[in-house]
Write a protein that holds these residues in place. Structure first.
Motif, PDB file in Angstrom:
ATOM      1  N   ILE A   1      34.558  -7.393  -1.142  1.00 58.47           N
ATOM      2  CA  ILE A   1      34.757  -7.887  -2.512  1.00 58.47           C
ATOM      3  C   ILE A   1      33.438  -8.029  -3.268  1.00 58.47           C
ATOM      4  CG2 ILE A   1      36.949  -9.009  -2.001  1.00 58.47           C
ATOM      5  CD1 ILE A   1      35.404 -11.713  -1.955  1.00 58.47           C
TER       6      ILE A   1
ATOM      7  N   ASN B   1      33.282 -15.301   5.276  1.00 62.01           N
ATOM      8  CA  ASN B   1      34.439 -16.158   5.036  1.00 62.01           C
ATOM      9  C   ASN B   1      34.170 -17.589   5.515  1.00 62.01           C
ATOM     10  OD1 ASN B   1      35.265 -13.271   5.432  1.00 62.01           O
ATOM     11  ND2 ASN B   1      37.193 -14.073   4.681  1.00 62.01           N
TER      12      ASN B   1
ATOM     13  N   SER C   1      35.124 -15.010  -4.173  1.00 61.68           N
ATOM     14  CA  SER C   1      36.560 -14.750  -4.324  1.00 61.68           C
ATOM     15  C   SER C   1      37.065 -15.076  -5.716  1.00 61.68           C
ATOM     16  CB  SER C   1      37.363 -15.534  -3.276  1.00 61.68           C
ATOM     17  OG  SER C   1      37.307 -16.926  -3.519  1.00 61.68           O
TER      18      SER C   1
ATOM     19  N   HIS D   1      38.922 -21.842  -1.936  1.00 59.18           N
ATOM     20  CA  HIS D   1      39.360 -20.507  -1.513  1.00 59.18           C
ATOM     21  C   HIS D   1      38.208 -19.728  -0.871  1.00 59.18           C
ATOM     22  CE1 HIS D   1      43.559 -20.329  -2.514  1.00 59.18           C
ATOM     23  NE2 HIS D   1      43.292 -21.058  -3.584  1.00 59.18           N
TER      24      HIS D   1
ATOM     25  N   ALA E   1      34.982  -9.122  -7.836  1.00 61.58           N
ATOM     26  CA  ALA E   1      35.974  -8.872  -6.784  1.00 61.58           C
ATOM     27  C   ALA E   1      37.187  -8.108  -7.294  1.00 61.58           C
ATOM     28  CB  ALA E   1      36.432 -10.193  -6.176  1.00 61.58           C
TER      29      ALA E   1
ATOM     30  N   THR F   1      39.769  -5.446  -5.333  1.00 59.73           N
ATOM     31  CA  THR F   1      41.117  -5.936  -5.047  1.00 59.73           C
ATOM     32  C   THR F   1      42.172  -4.976  -5.581  1.00 59.73           C
ATOM     33  OG1 THR F   1      40.279  -8.206  -5.165  1.00 59.73           O
ATOM     34  CG2 THR F   1      42.665  -7.919  -5.303  1.00 59.73           C
TER      35      THR F   1
ATOM     36  N   GLY G   1      39.504 -16.510   0.387  1.00 65.26           N
ATOM     37  CA  GLY G   1      39.961 -15.549  -0.624  1.00 65.26           C
ATOM     38  C   GLY G   1      41.452 -15.311  -0.668  1.00 65.26           C
TER      39      GLY G   1
ATOM     40  N   TRP H   1      42.733 -19.661  -7.693  1.00 66.52           N
ATOM     41  CA  TRP H   1      41.376 -20.008  -7.262  1.00 66.52           C
ATOM     42  C   TRP H   1      40.919 -21.340  -7.850  1.00 66.52           C
ATOM     43  CZ3 TRP H   1      36.545 -20.580  -9.637  1.00 66.52           C
ATOM     44  CH2 TRP H   1      35.439 -20.524  -8.781  1.00 66.52           C
TER      45      TRP H   1
ATOM     46  N   PRO I   1      40.482 -10.286   2.080  1.00 68.00           N
ATOM     47  CA  PRO I   1      39.094 -10.116   1.658  1.00 68.00           C
ATOM     48  C   PRO I   1      38.102 -10.542   2.738  1.00 68.00           C
ATOM     49  CG  PRO I   1      40.069 -12.018   0.574  1.00 68.00           C
ATOM     50  CD  PRO I   1      41.179 -11.337   1.302  1.00 68.00           C
TER      51      PRO I   1
ATOM     52  N   LEU J   1      43.044 -13.735  -3.633  1.00 65.22           N
ATOM     53  CA  LEU J   1      43.003 -12.276  -3.724  1.00 65.22           C
ATOM     54  C   LEU J   1      44.070 -11.624  -2.845  1.00 65.22           C
ATOM     55  CD1 LEU J   1      39.122 -11.789  -3.681  1.00 65.22           C
ATOM     56  CD2 LEU J   1      40.651 -11.886  -5.674  1.00 65.22           C
TER      57      LEU J   1
END
Length: 396
Positions: free
Chosen positions: A340, A346, A355, A91, A360, A364, A94, A27, A157, A97
């Motif tokens: 998450i 997104n 993320s 990210h 989160a 995850t 995500g 990330w 995610p 993740l």
């Protein structure tokens, strides 16, 4: 069966801190299509530290493959990692993740295979770069990576939980108009205006939308509209994405928008270059038996498909496109979406922040366990695998 699942859950819990760290490393160092050099190095080193043999630079510069077991003893199960980022906003989808889920579920499945009293099958953890438009999985399909694979799984995610996510087929196109430059005030009659062609092209597509099916999507931008107002542009460029619920419909839509592009050239006296990428993403064919197993295991692990489901999107899950769709045309597959801890959607800065947030992690880890448990169900029950393959054959 329950005992093997618990072995998988324990193995995942034991490395939860390590999983969090590698997710954060990815990330904090966002890398775009096929340039995921740091992520590739960190993930492959992590797998080797955990006792896996790893093939680096697999098929592509930043792809990898790690296997465990023999599929002559049972099904070959693939769990997939993604780790590329978006331009400018990191990210925001995500993928750090996604990589974590792939690694965690793979380690959990390995624990189950290693603790079984008899050989159950083969595991592959597969690193697929460049999902955000590059199509890394397409390269792997062309190389025959999925030829001996029985099932493939990953999880993505999102702001909601959904066991069976239907992504759209997509193809990208670049449209260039070539005209003739001239002084826009002194000698405009000597020019052939490529910007007029680009504007007509955009308007043609907009007019055509009235005849689109409600599930079709075309969206685009003018990337180059000229340099100065007093120069009639001799070159303009647009980029469009065309999306449909199935790959067969995508061909129909592409033919329709091609006429929009061509007619704009004819009306203005320009010539046109239409360049489809030739690497379409297919729609996602979620295997029902696998999705049902994931839902059952996820529910038992505390994943809330109601409270954090799609109800707050009026019951309709927003959808995009993924090259996991192409994989689903090669082998039975699932691509569940998982909550998450955020309502941010997104591809926004808000989702980038989410993320990388510690919140989160619990979601995850639960999803990774659900993926591992689904694999264990299939590894231990040949009848499940037979049903999965029958559904796949009938659906294809």
């Amino acid at each position: 069966m329950t005992d093997l699942k618990q072995k998988a859950y324990d193995a995942i819990d034991e490395i939860a801190t390590d999983l969090d760290k590698i997710s954060k490393d990815i990330w904090e160092n966002p890398e775009e299509n096929f340039e995921e050099v740091k992520a590739h190095a960190n993930i492959t080193a992590f797998l080797e530290e955990k006792g896996f043999q790893v093939e680096r630079n697999y098929i592509t510069k930043t792809g990898f493959r790690s296997t465990f077991g023999e599929n002559s003893d049972g099904p070959h199960i693939v769990v997939i990692c993604e780790y590329d980022a978006l331009p400018l906003i990191g990210h925001a989808c995500g993928h750090n993740l996604i990589a974590e889920v792939g690694l965690a579920s793979g380690i959990g499945i390995r624990a189950a295979l290693g603790n079984s009293e008899k050989p159950l099958g083969k595991l592959t953890i597969l690193g697929t770069p460049a999902e955000e438009g590059g199509g890394g999985k397409i390269d792997m399909i062309k190389a025959g990576v999925f030829k001996d694979v029985d099932i493939a799984m990953m999880a993505h995610p999102s702001p909601f939980n959904l066991a069976a996510f239907h992504s759209l087929a997509i193809e990208q196109v670049t449209v260039k108009y070539h005209g003739q430059s001239a002084h826009a005030s002194a000698f405009p009659w000597n020019g052939v205006n490529a910007l007029d062609a680009a504007v007509l092209c955009y308007q043609n597509v907009s007019c055509l939308r009235q005849q689109f099916k409600p599930t079709w999507r075309v969206h685009g931008v003018i990337k180059n509209g000229g340099s100065k107002p007093n120069i009639i542009p001799d070159l303009t460029e647009l980029e469009f994405y065309a999306r449909t619920p199935t790959k067969s419909e995508l061909t129909v839509l592409m033919e329709k928008v091609d006429k929009c592009f061509e007619s704009a050239a004819a009306a203005t006296g320009c010539t046109v270059e239409i360049s489809w990428s030739g690497r379409p993403y297919y729609d996602m064919k979620n295997n029902k038996t696998m999705s049902d197993l994931y839902y059952k295991n996820g529910t038992q692990l505390g994943i809330d498909f109601d409270k954090h489901g799609v109800a707050h999107f009026d019951g309709n899950a927003p959808t995009g496109s993924t090259d996991m769709g192409n994989v689903s045309y090669e082998t039975p597959s699932i691509h569940p979406m998982f909550y998450i801890g955020t309502d941010a959607v997104n591809h926004t800065k808000g989702f980038t922040a989410a993320s990388g947030d510690q919140v989160a992690q619990k979601y995850t880890i639960a999803v990774a366990k659900a993926i591992a448990a689904t694999a264990i169900d299939i590894l231990q029950d040949p009848k499940l695998l037979a049903r999965i393959k029958e559904e796949y054959r009938n659906g294809k």
